[in-house]
Motif scaffolding. Structure first.
Motif, PDB file in Angstrom:
ATOM      1  N   GLU A 107      -6.289  -3.660   3.748  1.00  0.00           N
ATOM      2  CA  GLU A 107      -6.327  -2.756   2.598  1.00  0.00           C
ATOM      3  C   GLU A 107      -5.160  -2.968   1.621  1.00  0.00           C
ATOM      4  N   PRO A 108      -3.891  -3.126   2.100  1.00  0.00           N
ATOM      5  CA  PRO A 108      -2.798  -3.331   1.139  1.00  0.00           C
ATOM      6  C   PRO A 108      -2.969  -4.612   0.327  1.00  0.00           C
ATOM      7  N   VAL A 109      -3.451  -5.673   0.980  1.00  0.00           N
ATOM      8  CA  VAL A 109      -3.651  -6.927   0.263  1.00  0.00           C
ATOM      9  C   VAL A 109      -4.721  -6.770  -0.798  1.00  0.00           C
TER      10      VAL A 109
ATOM     11  N   VAL B 122       1.706 -12.138   2.895  1.00  0.00           N
ATOM     12  CA  VAL B 122       1.633 -11.958   4.345  1.00  0.00           C
ATOM     13  C   VAL B 122       1.904 -10.493   4.642  1.00  0.00           C
ATOM     14  N   ILE B 123       0.945  -9.849   5.291  1.00  0.00           N
ATOM     15  CA  ILE B 123       1.127  -8.464   5.742  1.00  0.00           C
ATOM     16  C   ILE B 123       1.807  -8.492   7.103  1.00  0.00           C
ATOM     17  N   ASN B 124       2.887  -7.744   7.253  1.00  0.00           N
ATOM     18  CA  ASN B 124       3.598  -7.677   8.527  1.00  0.00           C
ATOM     19  C   ASN B 124       3.545  -6.251   9.078  1.00  0.00           C
ATOM     20  N   GLN B 125       3.637  -6.152  10.393  1.00  0.00           N
ATOM     21  CA  GLN B 125       3.703  -4.856  11.079  1.00  0.00           C
ATOM     22  C   GLN B 125       2.442  -4.023  10.862  1.00  0.00           C
ATOM     23  N   ALA B 126       1.297  -4.687  10.781  1.00  0.00           N
ATOM     24  CA  ALA B 126       0.033  -3.964  10.620  1.00  0.00           C
ATOM     25  C   ALA B 126      -0.406  -3.395  11.972  1.00  0.00           C
ATOM     26  N   ARG B 127      -0.774  -2.122  11.997  1.00  0.00           N
ATOM     27  CA  ARG B 127      -1.151  -1.467  13.250  1.00  0.00           C
ATOM     28  C   ARG B 127      -2.663  -1.307  13.414  1.00  0.00           C
ATOM     29  N   SER B 128      -3.422  -1.770  12.447  1.00  0.00           N
ATOM     30  CA  SER B 128      -4.882  -1.682  12.538  1.00  0.00           C
ATOM     31  C   SER B 128      -5.495  -2.696  11.592  1.00  0.00           C
ATOM     32  N   ASN B 129      -6.806  -2.886  11.723  1.00  0.00           N
ATOM     33  CA  ASN B 129      -7.506  -3.789  10.814  1.00  0.00           C
ATOM     34  C   ASN B 129      -7.436  -3.301   9.370  1.00  0.00           C
ATOM     35  N   VAL B 130      -7.448  -1.988   9.211  1.00  0.00           N
ATOM     36  CA  VAL B 130      -7.351  -1.432   7.858  1.00  0.00           C
ATOM     37  C   VAL B 130      -5.998  -1.761   7.253  1.00  0.00           C
ATOM     38  N   GLU B 131      -4.927  -1.597   8.038  1.00  0.00           N
ATOM     39  CA  GLU B 131      -3.598  -1.908   7.530  1.00  0.00           C
ATOM     40  C   GLU B 131      -3.411  -3.408   7.316  1.00  0.00           C
TER      41      GLU B 131
ATOM     42  N   GLN C 190       5.992 -17.334  -0.997  1.00  0.00           N
ATOM     43  CA  GLN C 190       5.294 -16.407  -0.114  1.00  0.00           C
ATOM     44  C   GLN C 190       6.023 -15.074  -0.126  1.00  0.00           C
ATOM     45  N   MET C 191       5.259 -13.991  -0.161  1.00  0.00           N
ATOM     46  CA  MET C 191       5.841 -12.663  -0.188  1.00  0.00           C
ATOM     47  C   MET C 191       5.395 -11.877   1.036  1.00  0.00           C
ATOM     48  N   VAL C 192       6.371 -11.284   1.719  1.00  0.00           N
ATOM     49  CA  VAL C 192       6.091 -10.484   2.907  1.00  0.00           C
ATOM     50  C   VAL C 192       6.059  -9.016   2.513  1.00  0.00           C
ATOM     51  N   ILE C 193       5.010  -8.323   2.931  1.00  0.00           N
ATOM     52  CA  ILE C 193       4.876  -6.895   2.648  1.00  0.00           C
ATOM     53  C   ILE C 193       4.460  -6.180   3.921  1.00  0.00           C
ATOM     54  N   THR C 194       4.677  -4.895   3.970  1.00  0.00           N
ATOM     55  CA  THR C 194       4.164  -4.045   5.036  1.00  0.00           C
ATOM     56  C   THR C 194       3.218  -3.016   4.410  1.00  0.00           C
ATOM     57  N   PRO C 195       2.469  -2.292   5.236  1.00  0.00           N
ATOM     58  CA  PRO C 195       1.538  -1.313   4.669  1.00  0.00           C
ATOM     59  C   PRO C 195       2.202  -0.103   4.011  1.00  0.00           C
ATOM     60  N   GLU C 196       3.521   0.017   4.110  1.00  0.00           N
ATOM     61  CA  GLU C 196       4.207   1.177   3.545  1.00  0.00           C
ATOM     62  C   GLU C 196       4.112   1.186   2.022  1.00  0.00           C
ATOM     63  N   PRO C 197       3.907   2.343   1.419  1.00  0.00           N
ATOM     64  CA  PRO C 197       3.797   2.437  -0.046  1.00  0.00           C
ATOM     65  C   PRO C 197       4.998   1.857  -0.784  1.00  0.00           C
ATOM     66  N   THR C 198       6.222   2.075  -0.257  1.00  0.00           N
ATOM     67  CA  THR C 198       7.402   1.547  -0.950  1.00  0.00           C
ATOM     68  C   THR C 198       7.407   0.025  -0.952  1.00  0.00           C
ATOM     69  N   SER C 199       6.951  -0.575   0.131  1.00  0.00           N
ATOM     70  CA  SER C 199       6.885  -2.036   0.196  1.00  0.00           C
ATOM     71  C   SER C 199       5.896  -2.571  -0.828  1.00  0.00           C
ATOM     72  N   LEU C 200       4.744  -1.930  -0.945  1.00  0.00           N
ATOM     73  CA  LEU C 200       3.726  -2.380  -1.890  1.00  0.00           C
ATOM     74  C   LEU C 200       4.203  -2.216  -3.332  1.00  0.00           C
ATOM     75  N   THR C 201       4.858  -1.095  -3.614  1.00  0.00           N
ATOM     76  CA  THR C 201       5.350  -0.852  -4.973  1.00  0.00           C
ATOM     77  C   THR C 201       6.395  -1.888  -5.371  1.00  0.00           C
ATOM     78  N   ASP C 202       7.343  -2.156  -4.464  1.00  0.00           N
ATOM     79  CA  ASP C 202       8.393  -3.125  -4.767  1.00  0.00           C
ATOM     80  C   ASP C 202       7.823  -4.537  -4.856  1.00  0.00           C
ATOM     81  N   ALA C 203       6.840  -4.841  -4.021  1.00  0.00           N
ATOM     82  CA  ALA C 203       6.211  -6.164  -4.071  1.00  0.00           C
ATOM     83  C   ALA C 203       5.509  -6.369  -5.411  1.00  0.00           C
TER      84      ALA C 203
END
Length: 293
Positions: free
Chosen positions: A209-211, A197-206, A165-178
């Motif tokens: 959308e990253p996933v 798993v998306i963590n620290q999402a502040r909206s439905n879009v966040e 399992q991989m944890v990511i956040t909506p931040e661009p750096t997190s997505l790039t490294d993931a």
């Protein structure tokens, strides 16, 4: 900090990711929880997801396998008196290094013990595998909290486990490294599927959308399958729980973050163990020993 005592490479990825011990499928599901970068809440998820699974009647052992930071113990305010090293080199029974954790989980601190896997004698390796048989009968899930990034150690833990399992956040750096870590998983055929798993999402879009972005990239350029396991919203109760060194799943069970973790646990319980799993925890340790060599 509270002390808990039960008695009161430089190698290329291609050189470290092809272990195949012939071990019959048995034992618990072994799942690594990792991330492409630090600071995304990986350890927090590992701890609280373990507690959520235990709350559903599962027997859970959580390995702290972050070789540099020991973040599980830090997050819980624990200083383990015994680690895997003590079992390997001080003749401590493996059952004695199990720490009672919150919510009914058990915790094993890997520490220097994991680093020594590459140097074990045949006798020590046999002793470890015999000890692992005891743990195999004590757990339904073994959760492995790794370090972050694409180091040899992280790749080894990911390669040796049944699931990842991989944890990511909506931040661009997190997505790039993931995505970089996912590409390595795909390049060396370490896993056919990775849970996101998306963590620290502040909206439905966040939350979505990253996933979708990562899944679309994988579908277009890779052979690995990405599966969205769930999203955990940003929640102030999580921040307070971390400061208090208390799992938020126990401190605020009705919070939005706790509800999200429980949903992820349900998704996991509805999935059967991979049919090609090689021996649960025994297979994990056998493959990890070969990888560390």
């Amino acid at each position: 900090m509270r002390i808990i005592n039960r008695n009161t490479l430089k190698q290329r990825p291609s050189e470290i990711v092809s272990p195949h011990d012939s071990i019959p499928a048995q034992g618990p599901r072994v799942i690594t929880i990792t991330s492409g970068k630090g600071g995304v809440g990986k350890t927090n998820l590992a701890v609280n997801l373990s507690i959520a699974l235990a709350g559903e009647g599962q027997r859970v052992i959580l390995f702290d396998a972050d070789l540099g930071m020991a973040n599980v113990e830090v997050l819980l305010g624990m200083t383990p008196a015994l680690t895997l090293y003590d079992h390997l080199f001080k003749n401590i029974p493996i059952s004695d290094i199990l720490l009672p954790g919150p919510g009914g989980i058990k915790i094993i601190s890997g520490g220097a013990g994991f680093l020594e896997l590459a140097n074990l004698s045949t006798k020590q390796r046999t002793k470890l595998l015999n000890g692992i048989e005891i743990l195999n009968s004590m757990a339904d899930f073994v959760m492995i909290d790794t370090g972050a990034g694409i180091s040899k150690d992280v790749l080894a833990f990911c390669a040796a486990a049944d699931e990842m399992q991989m944890v990511i956040t909506p931040e661009p750096t997190s997505l790039t490294d993931a995505y970089s870590l996912i590409k390595v998983m795909d390049r060396f055929k370490l896993h056919k599927e990775v849970g996101l798993v998306i963590n620290q999402a502040r909206s439905n879009v966040e939350s979505s959308e990253p996933v979708h972005r990562l899944i679309n990239l994988a579908d277009r350029y890779l052979t690995i399958r990405l599966k969205h396991l769930g999203s955990i919203p940003w929640d102030q109760s999580v921040v307070r729980a971390v400061k208090n060194q208390t799992p938020f799943y126990l401190a605020k069970p009705q919070s939005s973050a706790s509800a999200a973790v429980k949903r992820i646990a349900t998704v996991m319980l509805n999935k059967s163990k991979p049919v090609d799993a090689e021996g649960g925890l025994r297979g994990f340790i056998s493959k990890l020993t070969r990888l560390f060599k």
